[in-house]
Design a protein around this motif. Sequence first.
Motif, PDB file in Angstrom:
ATOM      1  N   GLU A 614      23.666   4.674 -17.034  1.00 12.85           N
ATOM      2  CA  GLU A 614      23.260   5.457 -16.590  1.00 12.85           C
ATOM      3  C   GLU A 614      22.440   6.343 -17.074  1.00 12.85           C
ATOM      4  O   GLU A 614      21.344   7.074 -17.325  1.00 12.85           O
ATOM      5  CB  GLU A 614      23.251   6.502 -15.297  1.00 12.85           C
ATOM      6  N   ASP A 615      22.712   6.392 -18.378  1.00 10.81           N
ATOM      7  CA  ASP A 615      22.548   7.552 -19.795  1.00 10.81           C
ATOM      8  C   ASP A 615      21.607   6.642 -20.491  1.00 10.81           C
ATOM      9  O   ASP A 615      21.346   7.165 -20.955  1.00 10.81           O
ATOM     10  CB  ASP A 615      23.644   8.235 -19.884  1.00 10.81           C
ATOM     11  N   ARG A 702      16.422   2.261 -21.006  1.00  6.24           N
ATOM     12  CA  ARG A 702      15.939   3.626 -21.595  1.00  6.24           C
ATOM     13  C   ARG A 702      15.926   4.420 -22.670  1.00  6.24           C
ATOM     14  O   ARG A 702      17.804   3.796 -23.011  1.00  6.24           O
ATOM     15  CB  ARG A 702      15.865   3.840 -19.943  1.00  6.24           C
ATOM     16  N   SER A 703      16.032   5.453 -22.777  1.00 13.63           N
ATOM     17  CA  SER A 703      15.989   6.669 -23.797  1.00 13.63           C
ATOM     18  C   SER A 703      16.845   6.037 -25.361  1.00 13.63           C
ATOM     19  O   SER A 703      16.083   4.613 -26.016  1.00 13.63           O
ATOM     20  CB  SER A 703      17.450   6.777 -23.004  1.00 13.63           C
ATOM     21  N   HIS A 704      18.130   5.709 -25.431  1.00  9.57           N
ATOM     22  CA  HIS A 704      18.898   5.844 -26.628  1.00  9.57           C
ATOM     23  C   HIS A 704      18.758   4.079 -27.009  1.00  9.57           C
ATOM     24  O   HIS A 704      18.609   3.122 -28.243  1.00  9.57           O
ATOM     25  CB  HIS A 704      20.163   6.018 -27.474  1.00  9.57           C
ATOM     26  N   GLY A 705      19.636   3.634 -25.851  1.00 13.93           N
ATOM     27  CA  GLY A 705      19.843   2.285 -25.984  1.00 13.93           C
ATOM     28  C   GLY A 705      18.234   1.040 -25.550  1.00 13.93           C
ATOM     29  O   GLY A 705      17.632  -0.098 -26.910  1.00 13.93           O
ATOM     30  N   LEU A 706      16.943   1.534 -25.252  1.00 13.98           N
ATOM     31  CA  LEU A 706      15.574   1.185 -25.367  1.00 13.98           C
ATOM     32  C   LEU A 706      15.757   1.287 -27.055  1.00 13.98           C
ATOM     33  O   LEU A 706      15.167   0.027 -27.933  1.00 13.98           O
ATOM     34  CB  LEU A 706      14.954   1.537 -24.603  1.00 13.98           C
ATOM     35  N   ILE A 707      15.517   2.345 -27.656  1.00 14.45           N
ATOM     36  CA  ILE A 707      15.261   2.523 -28.498  1.00 14.45           C
ATOM     37  C   ILE A 707      15.751   1.557 -29.538  1.00 14.45           C
ATOM     38  O   ILE A 707      15.496   0.810 -30.120  1.00 14.45           O
ATOM     39  CB  ILE A 707      15.379   4.062 -29.892  1.00 14.45           C
ATOM     40  N   GLN A 708      17.138   1.990 -29.503  1.00 13.28           N
ATOM     41  CA  GLN A 708      18.113   0.935 -30.531  1.00 13.28           C
ATOM     42  C   GLN A 708      17.649  -0.602 -30.070  1.00 13.28           C
ATOM     43  O   GLN A 708      17.847  -1.223 -31.366  1.00 13.28           O
ATOM     44  CB  GLN A 708      18.819   0.533 -30.164  1.00 13.28           C
TER      45      GLN A 708
END
Length: 1013
Positions: A614-615, A702-708
Amino acid sequence: MIEAQARKYDTIAVSSESTVVAEFVSDSAKETSYQSETQLEREFIRLLESQAYEYVTLTSENELVANLRTQLETLNFFTFSDNEWQRFFNERIASAGDGIVEKTVRIQEDHVQLLTRDDGTSKNITLLDKQNIHNNRLQVINQYAVDRGEGGANFSNRYDVTVLVNGLPMVHIELKRRGVPIREAFNQIDRYQRDSFWAGSGLFEYVQLFVISNGTQTKYYSNTTRRQHVADMNGSRKTKKTSNSFEFTSWWADAQNKPILDLTAFAKTFFAKHTLLNIVTRYCVLTSDRLLLVMRPYQIVATEKILQRIDISSNYKTLGTQEAGGYVWHTTGSGKTLTSFKAAQLASRLESVDKVLFIVDRKDLDYQTMKEYDRFEKGSANSNTSTAVLKRQLEDPSKKIIITTIQKLSTFISGNKGHEIYLGHIVLIFDECHRSQFGDMHSAITKAFKRYNLFGFTGTPIFAANSGSGGNPQLKTTAQAFGDKLHTYTIVDAITDKNVLPFRIDYVNTIKVGSVIDKQVSSIDTENALLSHVRVSQVTKYILDHFDQKTKRSEGYALGDKRVRGFNSIFATASITAARTYYQEFKHQQEDLFPDQRLKIATIFSYAANPDAEDGVLDEEGFETDALSGDARSFLESAIQDYNGTFGTSFDTSSDSFQNYYKDLSLRLKNRDLDMVIVVNMFLTGFDATTMNTLWVDKNLRSHGLIQAYSRTNRILNSVKTYGNIVSFRDLEEETNDAIALFGNKEATGIVLLKPFHEYYDEYADKVTELMQRHRPGELIVGEENQNEFIKLYSEILRLRNILTSFDDFDKNEILSHRDMQDYQSTYLDLWNDRKKTSDSDKEQIVSDLTFEIELIKQVEINVDYILMLVQKYREERGNGDDKELRAGISRAIDSSPSLRNKKDLIENFVDSISIDGSLDEEWQAYVNAQKEKELGEIVASENLKPAETDSFIEAAFREGAIRTSGTAITMVLPPVSRFSKDKNHGEKKRRVIQKLGAFFERFFGLSSGGTN
């Protein structure tokens, strides 16, 4: 003797000046322009003199060597006898067998050399003082001419400006007048490396750093010493794009990441004595594969911030508190491993530090990081396979740097209460400091160790805005766990600096269920709906239909010693069930294809508790296959057996074998042996492959998972790879924009994402229209001004076309016909060859202020199979008379191909000699073999080479895909020469033979049907 006056004192204090200036404010009163290259050079030297560089005039190698002797005597407080100097110079500085690699190793790793004195005793002679850098003396010379010994002034090279460190050329600066692209300065240095740096005693092979400038823009880069680079200089194949490519040159900047471009500003900062000497002595890394890396300013700043924090916390007795640590936010792909390695290496050398622990969070990153650390310094990374090994290493004073996982360290702490290591000064550096550290393990570590510094590296920090709801409320953000942010280098900074590529995103809605997320339906039901057979089939078909286009499969480039076609990709799926479903669908849809037409696809996954956290953190998969369900493990076993069948391996899902499968698959992805790997979370973080350009996404990110995950695709490789391709089968537009805003800034979208199709297409259409209005296809272009205008225009069209080919909309919307493209390309290549010949005949002349995009032409390379297909058609259609149009088409195709032009007479003679029937492939092969034998025989006879050894040498070249120009292989083919011979032409003979054999290799390489020899 000066030796008797040897220094009896130590430096009272070493300056703590930062290598990178905190903030550079340009001088508004600076001159607006320089009128000529000579004026630019004169002003640059004046600036260096104002910074205590000594200007000297050296016009010959004898003067250069004499100055070197004087400088080394001064540095070492010692006077050589003439015999001692001759011996030391010939054996320790300019040995006949040494090249760039050996000389770079000497500067970086072996800078104290042993002199055998006349009386038989030994003395250490320092070439570079790395302890007290200001003991080194800096001199500057300009317009130094090197005579290559071929007779006449036309065969000398004249270098612009060179900085000597203790008499050795270590920094070379090439200048162009304002308005000329700095790439021309880069190209000129490339020619010097190939043509003359090796001349005479080869002292210019000691150059470690190059600087290129046109006054307005200035960049620097290292003297890469990869073996292929040496081969390139000796005239072998020059198609390889490595970090010896213009794409890998760097901007200098201040600590705020503001580029310092102007030469005056660059001279005041980069060439400040302490800065330049720090870069040469501390901030270059020679990897185990002999590639010299020079750190970028943001990497140096972060390293020094960490070292300063260690010093301050030791002096102010704050070890063991949050104030003693901090975190570094450097975006994914910006070289965090190199930065953390240098920080760990320099921290381990501090007198107060007992151990440096580099802590990673997963076994796969452990493996990745171990390999990287081992590249930087053999043996510096003492990885461990068990807690018992970790215990032994912690108790061994000689093991200064240790890599371990947080899990092993936690196990050690729980089993070794009160261990004496906890009282030592320990520096802990966490790689990718994410959620696994935000909890009990983090608390256990900080409670156990008493005198520590705690540092974290991350490309995607956790802020309050993207922190999860669970876990320890005191450890929810990166700052809460690690303390102050020490330095920032965002994805916007990296893309602006061209250290990573921007992204281009396609959102592909296959069927309605692909974009409809009903909030009332559970996520499991939604995922099941998304895995309907109809949708999976459509997604799979889309990937197969568009794979060649997105990964540029029709385009070739050099990778290491082989030539490969296109890039490869990762397919990110939402669950193990999804990975399994897609893998089976790809097998099904490729069943009827010939084996060489099928994509090579693998899959890998292991147990992950929460595939869509979720984060936004991607749940880390380890190697625990035992936790998989029976069906999942059985499927994984069968997929690994498919892999074994493809590559002749023998892996399975047992623990050790599965880890080896991971490592092998990782290597094959990097080597472009695989086309695609289907994953759940594995490889979406912490994995780097420059050959990867596409991420297919059927997963919520989403968030940092998406950028990574996106950042797996945007590593720089060459001019063909201009962006990372993201093809999403989910509607992730809002999540993408939010993530870019969080980790860049609110205005970052325009920098991080490529412009829409129509903006590129409109520009392309304008350029093509202008081209067709000004120049007819195939016409002779008269006059240098007209030729230059054509070259610039067609180069721009090639660059735009390279971007457009990955857009679905570009298909069938090309304006230029295939035939017109060939004709324009032929003219373009004619001009390229003409300029090249001019350059080769007069080394002092600059070719032009133009950049030819030959690598982009090579993408659409015409190969021998295509030519033979035309020949077959020609044979079938001409009947009793010649089909002139088809015959002309064959010549046109050859003329438009960079690699076939030097084979034109061979192919056309074959076309004219073919029989009416018979096997075309067999006739072609027999013809090529006969011509090879004839032309090689002529080289052997003219140069008096050893026939058998020459045959073996050439066979090895065709087998390996490159001519070997270093080592003993080439000397084996040369006629014998007495070791006592004073024949000064031996080196010239070797160079000439390499040139002839290189030209022979280029002429016949790739002439077999199927593209191999």
